[in-house]
Design a protein around this motif. Structure first.
Motif, short mmCIF file in Angstrom:
data_model
loop_
_atom_site.label_atom_id
_atom_site.label_comp_id
_atom_site.label_asym_id
_atom_site.label_seq_id
_atom_site.Cartn_x
_atom_site.Cartn_y
_atom_site.Cartn_z
N VAL A 95 -2.99 -9.27 9.88
CA VAL A 95 -2.89 -8.00 10.80
C VAL A 95 -1.72 -7.25 10.19
N LEU A 96 -0.43 -7.88 10.00
CA LEU A 96 0.54 -7.36 9.64
C LEU A 96 0.73 -6.68 8.27
N TYR A 97 0.01 -7.40 7.15
CA TYR A 97 -0.06 -6.93 5.65
C TYR A 97 -1.20 -7.45 5.15
N GLY A 98 -1.84 -8.69 5.41
CA GLY A 98 -2.83 -9.14 4.39
C GLY A 98 -3.98 -8.20 4.23
N TYR A 99 -4.64 -7.62 5.32
CA TYR A 99 -5.67 -6.50 5.08
C TYR A 99 -5.36 -5.61 4.13
N ALA A 100 -4.05 -5.19 4.34
CA ALA A 100 -3.64 -3.93 3.76
C ALA A 100 -3.43 -4.39 1.77
N ILE A 101 -2.95 -5.69 1.79
CA ILE A 101 -2.95 -5.98 0.48
C ILE A 101 -4.36 -6.22 -0.31
N THR A 102 -5.12 -7.02 0.55
CA THR A 102 -6.38 -7.01 0.03
C THR A 102 -7.37 -6.06 -0.05
N PHE A 103 -7.37 -5.09 0.61
CA PHE A 103 -8.10 -3.87 0.41
C PHE A 103 -7.36 -2.54 0.30
N ALA A 104 -6.16 -2.60 -0.48
CA ALA A 104 -5.46 -1.57 -0.78
C ALA A 104 -6.19 -0.52 -1.85
N ASN A 105 -6.12 0.80 -1.54
CA ASN A 105 -6.51 1.48 -2.66
C ASN A 105 -8.09 1.59 -2.88
N GLY A 106 -8.90 1.23 -1.82
CA GLY A 106 -10.25 1.14 -1.99
C GLY A 106 -10.98 2.02 -1.02
N GLY A 107 -11.91 2.86 -1.38
CA GLY A 107 -12.60 3.80 -0.63
C GLY A 107 -12.04 5.05 -0.36
N THR A 108 -12.66 5.61 0.84
CA THR A 108 -12.00 6.91 1.13
C THR A 108 -10.72 6.66 1.81
N GLU A 109 -10.09 8.03 2.01
CA GLU A 109 -8.63 7.67 2.70
C GLU A 109 -8.68 7.17 3.81
N GLY A 110 -7.87 5.91 4.19
CA GLY A 110 -7.54 5.36 5.30
C GLY A 110 -8.68 4.43 5.62
N PHE A 111 -9.59 4.15 4.87
CA PHE A 111 -10.57 3.25 5.13
C PHE A 111 -10.46 1.77 4.78
N PHE A 112 -10.33 1.40 3.52
CA PHE A 112 -9.85 0.11 3.32
C PHE A 112 -8.29 0.19 2.79
N GLY A 113 -7.43 -0.58 3.31
CA GLY A 113 -6.06 -0.45 3.28
C GLY A 113 -5.35 0.21 4.22
N ILE A 114 -4.60 -0.24 5.00
CA ILE A 114 -3.85 0.38 5.92
C ILE A 114 -2.77 1.18 5.35
N ASP A 115 -2.74 2.60 5.98
CA ASP A 115 -1.59 3.38 5.14
C ASP A 115 -0.24 3.38 5.54
N GLY A 116 0.61 3.20 4.53
CA GLY A 116 2.20 3.18 5.00
C GLY A 116 2.87 2.10 4.30
N PHE A 117 4.00 1.73 4.58
CA PHE A 117 4.86 0.69 3.86
C PHE A 117 4.05 -0.45 3.90
N LEU A 118 3.89 -1.24 2.63
CA LEU A 118 3.03 -2.43 2.44
C LEU A 118 1.94 -2.18 3.21
N GLY A 119 1.20 -1.07 3.02
CA GLY A 119 -0.12 -0.79 3.61
C GLY A 119 0.05 -0.53 5.33
N ILE A 120 1.20 -0.52 5.91
CA ILE A 120 1.38 -0.52 7.47
C ILE A 120 1.47 0.81 7.94
N ASP A 121 0.56 1.59 8.54
CA ASP A 121 0.99 2.69 9.38
C ASP A 121 1.70 2.31 10.56
#
Length: 427
Positions: free
Chosen positions: A56-82
């Motif tokens: 929840v903290l950053y694993g999902y953001a790393i695994t699915f960074a920069n994929g898909g439409t904006e905000g869809f895969f990879g959570i925005d922000g520092f280390l992917g966290i908004d």
């Protein structure tokens, strides 16, 4: 428009996969000695707690960074966290063309991360410090599992709702070879990944006291059978759920998740009967798990008859492979290498021969086998190398292995202050 049926399907499958980790705790717990059953089960539950939080903290953001439409895969922000929106930007709303909210997919993938880390613990049973294990689990998940899962599972969502682009294993090699590696539910990211790390840790920690064939016997085979049953039950979510839709492909994956482990169970028992004279309950459970491992990458890409053949091969080969530790001199306590690494390799490479449409025996030209091999051995080498380095640093600093006298006394009382079985009250 969101499909509530598919959303419910994904969430139910996520719950099934989460159940696999307690199932693994029973499976592993029954295999160790009675004085270490709490310690063994706690390694699975420790992974469940730690990796669930890290995901929840950053694993999902790393695994699915920069994929898909904006905000869809990879959570925005520092280390992917908004941080402004508690990491939920784009996750609660279903993008146009998608059949499910991204947060359902995030929950489903969290359970994969948890079980993968927990699998490794079987290789170091009876001799690892719990704190050192937790440190290893957190670091390995961060620098190995999350990136490797991105290689395999990351993808983009096109405007029409279709999936394309993403990790180099499943999509990147398509641009080079014309076909990408097939790994429907995690033969590389989960089983080869965990099996290679398990081998590395077994080498770092060394052998148990008195390590020899027949010296360590399972203390509770009923636990082993219960764990295998829970694993098999949860595996339907693992494999069928990876379709992300309740459709015909999910149904094929479901049926193959019956056929392959059933055949592997039989094959393991036959090998035991020929080799040892008696088929065992632990062998039946181990055979089923070997078949489940092997069918994981292939469950949606082969017909059920070829799933049966895969099961027979995996069950027989893994039953023989578990003895390699005695010949090669490494102590893989609960046969994570013999079942998960070997079974994962078998299932991944098998697709090179029998994948529908692209396998060598199914109309292909051998390219599928090439990309399957590249994917399998790349993940194995990466995971083994990094896991060995992490384990070695922990062993040389705070210590990973407990003292020999504590091992003989039993980890449950020494590490956790508990006993698995209190047969009589003492006052």
């Amino acid at each position: 428009m969101m499909d509530q049926g598919n959303t419910a399907f994904i969430l139910i499958c996520a719950a099934l996969v989460l159940l696999m980790t307690p199932g693994l705790a029973f499976f592993y717990g029954g295999l160790v000695k009675a004085k270490s059953v709490i310690s063994m089960m706690m390694m699975s539950f420790g992974a469940l707690g730690l990796i669930g939080v890290l995901w929840v903290l950053y694993g999902y953001a790393i695994t699915f960074a920069n994929g898909g439409t904006e905000g869809f895969f990879g959570i925005d922000g520092f280390l992917g966290i908004d941080t402004a929106n508690l990491g939920l930007t784009g996750l609660l709303e279903t993008p146009e063309g998608a059949a499910f909210p991204p947060i359902a997919f995030a929950a489903f993938q969290a359970t994969f991360a948890i079980i993968t880390v927990a699998l490794i613990s079987g290789a170091i049973a009876d001799r690892a410090k719990f704190g050192a294990w937790m440190i290893f689990a957190g670091i390995w998940a961060t620098v190995v599992y999350f990136p490797v899962a991105s290689w395999v599972f990351n993808f983009s969502l096109a405007e029409d709702g279709s999936f394309s682009d993403g990790g180099w294993i499943t999509y990147g090699m398509q641009e080079v070879f014309g076909v990408g590696a097939i790994d429907f539910a995690g033969g590389t990211a989960v089983h080869i990944n965990a099996g290679a790390a398990a081998l590395a840790l077994a080498l770092v920690l060394g052998k148990r006291v008195g390590f020899a064939k027949g010296a360590h016997v399972p203390h509770n085979p009923p636990f082993v059978l219960l764990g295998a049953g829970l694993l098999w039950f949860g595996w339907f979510g693992f494999n069928a759920g990876s379709e992300l839709a309740a459709d015909g492909v999910a149904a094929l994956a479901f049926l193959n998740t019956i056929a392959a482990p059933a055949a592997a169970l039989l094959a393991w028992l036959v090998v035991e009967k020929i080799r040892d004279g008696k088929p065992t309950s632990v062998g039946a459970a181990s055979g089923a798990v070997a078949g489940l491992v092997a069918i994981t990458p292939a469950c949606a890409s082969i017909d059920p008859i070829w799933a049966i053949l895969l099961g027979f091969i995996a069950g027989a080969v893994c039953a023989l492979a578990i003895d390699l530790k005695f010949k090669l001199g490494f102590d893989d306590s609960l046969d994570v290498v013999g079942i998960h690494l070997v079974g994962g390799l078998i299932g991944t490479l098998y697709l090179g021969f029998f994948a529908n449409g692209t396998g060598l025996f199914m109309g292909g030209d051998g390219t599928q086998l090439l990309v399957q091999a590249i994917a399998a051995f790349s993940v194995m080498a990466f995971s083994f190398t990094i896991a060995f380095l992490i384990g070695l640093v922990i062993e040389k600093t705070i210590g990973f292995r407990i003292k020999n006298e504590d091992e003989l006394a039993g980890l449950d009382t020494v590490v956790h202050g508990e006993e698995g079985y209190v047969l009589a009250e003492t006052r």
